[in-house]
Motif scaffolding. Structure first.
Motif, PDB file in Angstrom:
ATOM      1  N   PHE A  53      42.173-113.068 -13.987  1.00 34.70           N
ATOM      2  CA  PHE A  53      42.788-111.843 -13.043  1.00 34.70           C
ATOM      3  C   PHE A  53      42.607-112.115 -11.597  1.00 34.70           C
ATOM      4  CE2 PHE A  53      41.587-110.650 -17.217  1.00 34.70           C
ATOM      5  CZ  PHE A  53      42.584-109.727 -17.764  1.00 34.70           C
ATOM      6  N   SER A  54      43.485-111.906 -10.894  1.00 32.10           N
ATOM      7  CA  SER A  54      43.346-111.878  -9.358  1.00 32.10           C
ATOM      8  C   SER A  54      44.727-111.604  -8.634  1.00 32.10           C
ATOM      9  CB  SER A  54      43.099-113.363  -8.907  1.00 32.10           C
ATOM     10  OG  SER A  54      42.695-113.147  -7.491  1.00 32.10           O
ATOM     11  N   GLU A  55      44.800-110.780  -7.444  1.00 34.24           N
ATOM     12  CA  GLU A  55      45.839-110.803  -6.868  1.00 34.24           C
ATOM     13  C   GLU A  55      46.222-111.949  -5.672  1.00 34.24           C
ATOM     14  OE1 GLU A  55      45.458-107.056  -5.058  1.00 34.24           O
ATOM     15  OE2 GLU A  55      46.546-106.101  -6.800  1.00 34.24           O
ATOM     16  N   ASP A  56      45.101-112.883  -5.940  1.00 40.49           N
ATOM     17  CA  ASP A  56      45.416-114.191  -4.970  1.00 40.49           C
ATOM     18  C   ASP A  56      46.008-115.332  -5.640  1.00 40.49           C
ATOM     19  OD1 ASP A  56      44.633-116.617  -3.517  1.00 40.49           O
ATOM     20  OD2 ASP A  56      43.074-115.325  -2.463  1.00 40.49           O
ATOM     21  N   ASP A  57      47.403-115.540  -5.279  1.00 37.41           N
ATOM     22  CA  ASP A  57      48.001-116.265  -6.296  1.00 37.41           C
ATOM     23  C   ASP A  57      47.489-118.036  -6.045  1.00 37.41           C
ATOM     24  OD1 ASP A  57      49.702-114.583  -7.048  1.00 37.41           O
ATOM     25  OD2 ASP A  57      51.433-115.066  -5.556  1.00 37.41           O
ATOM     26  N   SER A  58      46.975-118.275  -4.856  1.00 33.87           N
ATOM     27  CA  SER A  58      46.512-119.604  -4.623  1.00 33.87           C
ATOM     28  C   SER A  58      45.165-119.753  -5.300  1.00 33.87           C
ATOM     29  CB  SER A  58      46.387-119.736  -3.052  1.00 33.87           C
ATOM     30  OG  SER A  58      45.151-118.878  -2.657  1.00 33.87           O
ATOM     31  N   LEU A  59      44.308-118.668  -5.609  1.00 32.55           N
ATOM     32  CA  LEU A  59      43.168-118.966  -6.290  1.00 32.55           C
ATOM     33  C   LEU A  59      43.628-119.037  -7.906  1.00 32.55           C
ATOM     34  CD1 LEU A  59      40.488-116.674  -4.826  1.00 32.55           C
ATOM     35  CD2 LEU A  59      40.455-118.879  -4.826  1.00 32.55           C
ATOM     36  N   ILE A  60      44.411-118.366  -8.163  1.00 31.45           N
ATOM     37  CA  ILE A  60      45.006-118.544  -9.754  1.00 31.45           C
ATOM     38  C   ILE A  60      45.425-119.945 -10.068  1.00 31.45           C
ATOM     39  CG2 ILE A  60      46.806-117.892 -11.285  1.00 31.45           C
ATOM     40  CD1 ILE A  60      44.704-115.485 -10.883  1.00 31.45           C
ATOM     41  N   THR A  61      46.262-120.553  -9.211  1.00 32.56           N
ATOM     42  CA  THR A  61      46.701-121.958  -9.254  1.00 32.56           C
ATOM     43  C   THR A  61      45.774-122.922  -9.083  1.00 32.56           C
ATOM     44  OG1 THR A  61      48.696-121.360  -7.984  1.00 32.56           O
ATOM     45  CG2 THR A  61      48.166-123.822  -8.016  1.00 32.56           C
ATOM     46  N   GLU A  62      44.644-122.887  -8.270  1.00 28.83           N
ATOM     47  CA  GLU A  62      43.506-123.678  -8.393  1.00 28.83           C
ATOM     48  C   GLU A  62      42.680-123.504  -9.457  1.00 28.83           C
ATOM     49  OE1 GLU A  62      41.167-122.541  -4.687  1.00 28.83           O
ATOM     50  OE2 GLU A  62      42.924-123.080  -3.257  1.00 28.83           O
ATOM     51  N   PHE A  63      42.486-122.348 -10.095  1.00 23.82           N
ATOM     52  CA  PHE A  63      41.546-122.550 -11.440  1.00 23.82           C
ATOM     53  C   PHE A  63      42.463-122.876 -12.531  1.00 23.82           C
ATOM     54  CE2 PHE A  63      38.615-119.800  -9.048  1.00 23.82           C
ATOM     55  CZ  PHE A  63      37.449-120.212  -9.651  1.00 23.82           C
ATOM     56  N   THR A  64      43.662-122.629 -12.463  1.00 25.72           N
ATOM     57  CA  THR A  64      44.579-123.129 -13.566  1.00 25.72           C
ATOM     58  C   THR A  64      44.625-124.691 -13.531  1.00 25.72           C
ATOM     59  OG1 THR A  64      45.939-121.319 -13.299  1.00 25.72           O
ATOM     60  CG2 THR A  64      46.943-123.256 -14.489  1.00 25.72           C
ATOM     61  N   ASN A  65      44.748-125.350 -12.296  1.00 21.95           N
ATOM     62  CA  ASN A  65      44.568-126.771 -12.305  1.00 21.95           C
ATOM     63  C   ASN A  65      43.436-127.555 -12.681  1.00 21.95           C
ATOM     64  OD1 ASN A  65      47.355-126.932 -11.541  1.00 21.95           O
ATOM     65  ND2 ASN A  65      46.783-126.963  -9.404  1.00 21.95           N
ATOM     66  N   ALA A  66      42.108-126.824 -12.140  1.00 24.41           N
ATOM     67  CA  ALA A  66      40.918-127.214 -12.451  1.00 24.41           C
ATOM     68  C   ALA A  66      40.596-127.149 -14.101  1.00 24.41           C
ATOM     69  CB  ALA A  66      39.779-126.265 -11.776  1.00 24.41           C
ATOM     70  N   GLY A  67      40.898-125.984 -14.764  1.00 26.98           N
ATOM     71  CA  GLY A  67      40.981-125.864 -15.957  1.00 26.98           C
ATOM     72  C   GLY A  67      41.386-127.001 -16.844  1.00 26.98           C
ATOM     73  N   LYS A  68      42.729-127.376 -16.533  1.00 22.14           N
ATOM     74  CA  LYS A  68      43.532-128.606 -17.142  1.00 22.14           C
ATOM     75  C   LYS A  68      42.578-129.608 -17.059  1.00 22.14           C
ATOM     76  CE  LYS A  68      47.935-126.345 -16.341  1.00 22.14           C
ATOM     77  NZ  LYS A  68      49.418-126.541 -15.604  1.00 22.14           N
ATOM     78  N   VAL A  69      41.960-130.034 -16.232  1.00 20.41           N
ATOM     79  CA  VAL A  69      41.201-131.063 -15.977  1.00 20.41           C
ATOM     80  C   VAL A  69      40.030-131.329 -16.881  1.00 20.41           C
ATOM     81  CG1 VAL A  69      39.704-132.749 -14.359  1.00 20.41           C
ATOM     82  CG2 VAL A  69      42.152-131.436 -13.500  1.00 20.41           C
ATOM     83  N   VAL A  70      39.429-130.320 -17.088  1.00 18.98           N
ATOM     84  CA  VAL A  70      38.185-130.112 -17.711  1.00 18.98           C
ATOM     85  C   VAL A  70      38.129-129.635 -19.338  1.00 18.98           C
ATOM     86  CG1 VAL A  70      36.727-130.063 -15.664  1.00 18.98           C
ATOM     87  CG2 VAL A  70      37.323-127.956 -16.637  1.00 18.98           C
ATOM     88  N   ASN A  71      39.341-129.282 -19.639  1.00 17.92           N
ATOM     89  CA  ASN A  71      39.521-128.654 -20.784  1.00 17.92           C
ATOM     90  C   ASN A  71      39.083-127.346 -20.900  1.00 17.92           C
ATOM     91  OD1 ASN A  71      41.106-130.746 -21.826  1.00 17.92           O
ATOM     92  ND2 ASN A  71      39.093-131.895 -22.181  1.00 17.92           N
ATOM     93  N   GLU A  72      39.092-126.633 -19.982  1.00 21.06           N
ATOM     94  CA  GLU A  72      38.412-125.171 -20.059  1.00 21.06           C
ATOM     95  C   GLU A  72      39.823-124.505 -19.414  1.00 21.06           C
ATOM     96  OE1 GLU A  72      33.702-125.279 -20.294  1.00 21.06           O
ATOM     97  OE2 GLU A  72      34.624-124.529 -18.337  1.00 21.06           O
ATOM     98  N   ASN A  73      40.680-124.278 -20.110  1.00 16.80           N
ATOM     99  CA  ASN A  73      41.936-123.713 -19.671  1.00 16.80           C
ATOM    100  C   ASN A  73      42.124-122.051 -19.469  1.00 16.80           C
ATOM    101  OD1 ASN A  73      43.943-125.832 -19.625  1.00 16.80           O
ATOM    102  ND2 ASN A  73      43.277-125.859 -21.671  1.00 16.80           N
TER     103      ASN A  73
END
Length: 504
Positions: free
Chosen positions: A401-421
């Motif tokens: 949850f966040s109103e910061d779209d850039s942080l959402i994107t960053e965490f989404t991408n990070a999660g895909k790399v380490v299998n913590e989606n």
């Protein structure tokens, strides 16, 4: 199988320093003798079998044809007692399409193959990795394979009469020995953080109180981490009535634990962890079998502490502080009652409609403390917060949850790399938190529960960029899969570490 660790008062100091790496990994530029040999095949391209004896090659080729093996990702062909070979078993393992072979897939593959080898009691495995190619370098892919195997290997078996002590030794033939060793060493630091978080989560509640957790955090001082622990009297003095109130029904009360790794002098990143070491539900008591899993309600705090350990071991160029609100939510004559009003350090009053919605209370004061004392650039809280989250996205994803779209994107991408989606859910429904007697009530009167809980926390973020990650359902695994064993998962350490080391 990994070394077992117990975070009791007596074993705490030693256990916190021990990295539970029992599987052995050797990287070299030649193929070693071993019980078994692993050969990889990318798609329908033929495997490199030229280094094998002619009759062995013929036997493998016949087995591949008989199985109609196409090199699909994760599929295997096993040949027992191959002719004219010193290996007892040879495995042909599919990698799928070369261009799609990334860190995520290689980590999963390492975990699943390790489980297979351990199940077959193979003491040593030679891995023909020199020709493996993909979206990453050969060195990175080999390190990720070892990373996945070691993550799957680590388990918590302290209380078993005969814990599994079987060990698998891996001998990799890689293109660049030094580069692979360097890549794996970096991942070992992350593993140490994951293992700490897993062990803290898996330990039983009577051995992992807020006091015990604080002792575990203190062990990080040997890595240059500054650790501070605030007791109930100090919490009261600071006006942290929500955190203090939740732990009031337990013997030792609440603690605020702060672990600060200052890898540079930039504005810090604050990681906030929910640390309910056992959640009875309080007077809104839990019923049914799920209460036995409530030792894991401190997994958010375990994840952020594990992340600080990973950053400290990595000597990462980051300034990160973990602020963890610790309490046992118990029933006693001193416990808060439904209908009570608590005043947070923010000055916001909260009507406690349900004492089982305590996680947001301890987080509210922890978030205030982080903002007040560290003025962070970004604040990320991690918590096993709501059953509603599990209903929304299950346990394959955490909810973000966040109103910061850039942080959402960053965490989404990070999660895909380490299998913590992660999967984004909306904020909103603030009107559902309205109270007749206080500024807010701690549960929503209607509306989606994961969202109203997140919106409650949003009131304590101030002007700081903020992300809330609900890991309910992700913290404790009832069955092993890929690189994750049964028990505490350490979910969040790899996600946060990947984000800190790449996005920041």
């Amino acid at each position: 199988m990994s070394l077992t660790t117990r975070f009791s008062a007596l074993a705490l100091a030693v256990a916190s320093m021990t990295s539970a790496n029992a599987a052995d990994f050797e990287f070299n530029t030649k193929l070693a003798d071993a019980d078994a040999l692993v050969i990889f095949q990318a798609g329908e391209s033929q495997s490199n079998l030229k280094f094998l004896d002619k009759d062995t090659r013929k036997q493998l080729e016949r087995a591949i044809a008989a199985e109609d093996f196409k090199g699909a990702y994760g599929k295997t062909v096993e040949v027992l007692a191959p002719v004219d070979s010193d290996y007892k078993r040879i495995f042909i393992v599919g990698l799928g399409e070369t261009g799609a072979l990334n860190a995520s897939k290689m980590t999963k593959l390492g975990g699943n193959l390790h489980a297979k080898f351990e199940g077959k009691k193979l003491e040593s495995v030679a891995v023909a990795f020199e020709d493996v190619e993909g979206a990453l370098s050969n060195a990175e892919l080999a390190a990720q394979f070892a990373h996945g195997a070691n993550l799957r290997d680590h388990t918590f078996e302290v209380y078993k009469k005969e814990p599994n002590t079987f060990n698998v030794s891996y001998h990799f033939d890689v293109a660049d020995k030094q580069a692979t060793q360097a890549q794996y060493k970096a991942l070992q630091h992350i593993q140490a953080g994951v293992f700490l978080a897993r062990d803290l989560t898996s330990e039983v509640a009577t051995e992992m109180t807020p006091v015990d957790f604080a002792k575990a955090a203190k062990e990080l001082e040997q890595y240059g981490v500054e650790v501070k622990v605030l007791a109930p009297a100090e919490l009261k003095e600071l006006g942290m009535g929500a955190l203090e109130g939740v732990g009031r029904g337990s013997e030792h009360g609440s603690r605020l634990v702060v672990a600060h790794y200052k890898g540079n002098s930039e504005t810090p990143i604050a990681l906030i962890g929910k640390g309910i070491t056992f959640d009875s539900g309080g007077y809104s008591i839990k019923t049914g079998a799920s209460i036995a899993r409530m030792k894991s309600d401190m997994a958010g705090a375990a994840a952020v502490l594990g992340t600080v350990k990973a950053m400290a071991l990595s000597k990462a160029d980051v300034n990160v502080v973990a602020v963890m609100g610790m309490a046992a939510n118990m029933v006693s004559q001193y416990a808060i009652a439904p209908g009570d009003v608590l005043r947070t350090a923010e000055g916001i009053s909260v009507e406690v409609v349900n004492t089982d919605a305590e996680g947001r209370l301890v987080l509210s004061d922890a978030m205030w403390y982080a903002r007040k004392h560290y003025s962070p650039e970004i604040m990320i809280d991690v918590a096993t917060l709501t059953g509603s989250k599990i209903g929304a996205v299950g346990n394959e994803y955490s909810a973000i949850f966040s109103e910061d779209d850039s942080l959402i994107t960053e965490f989404t991408n990070a999660g895909k790399v380490v299998n913590e989606n992660v999967w984004r859910l909306p904020l909103g429904y603030k009107d559902k938190l309205k109270s007749d007697i206080a500024d807010f009530q701690n549960v929503g009167s209607g509306g989606p529960g994961a969202t109203t809980a997140a919106t409650f926390l949003q009131q304590f973020a101030g002007d700081t960029r903020w992300v809330h990650i609900d890991i309910a359902g992700n913290a404790l695994s009832s069955s092993a899969k890929d690189e994750v064993p049964t028990g505490g998962t350490g979910y969040g350490v790899r996600l946060l570490s990947q984000w800190l080391l790449t996005a920041k």
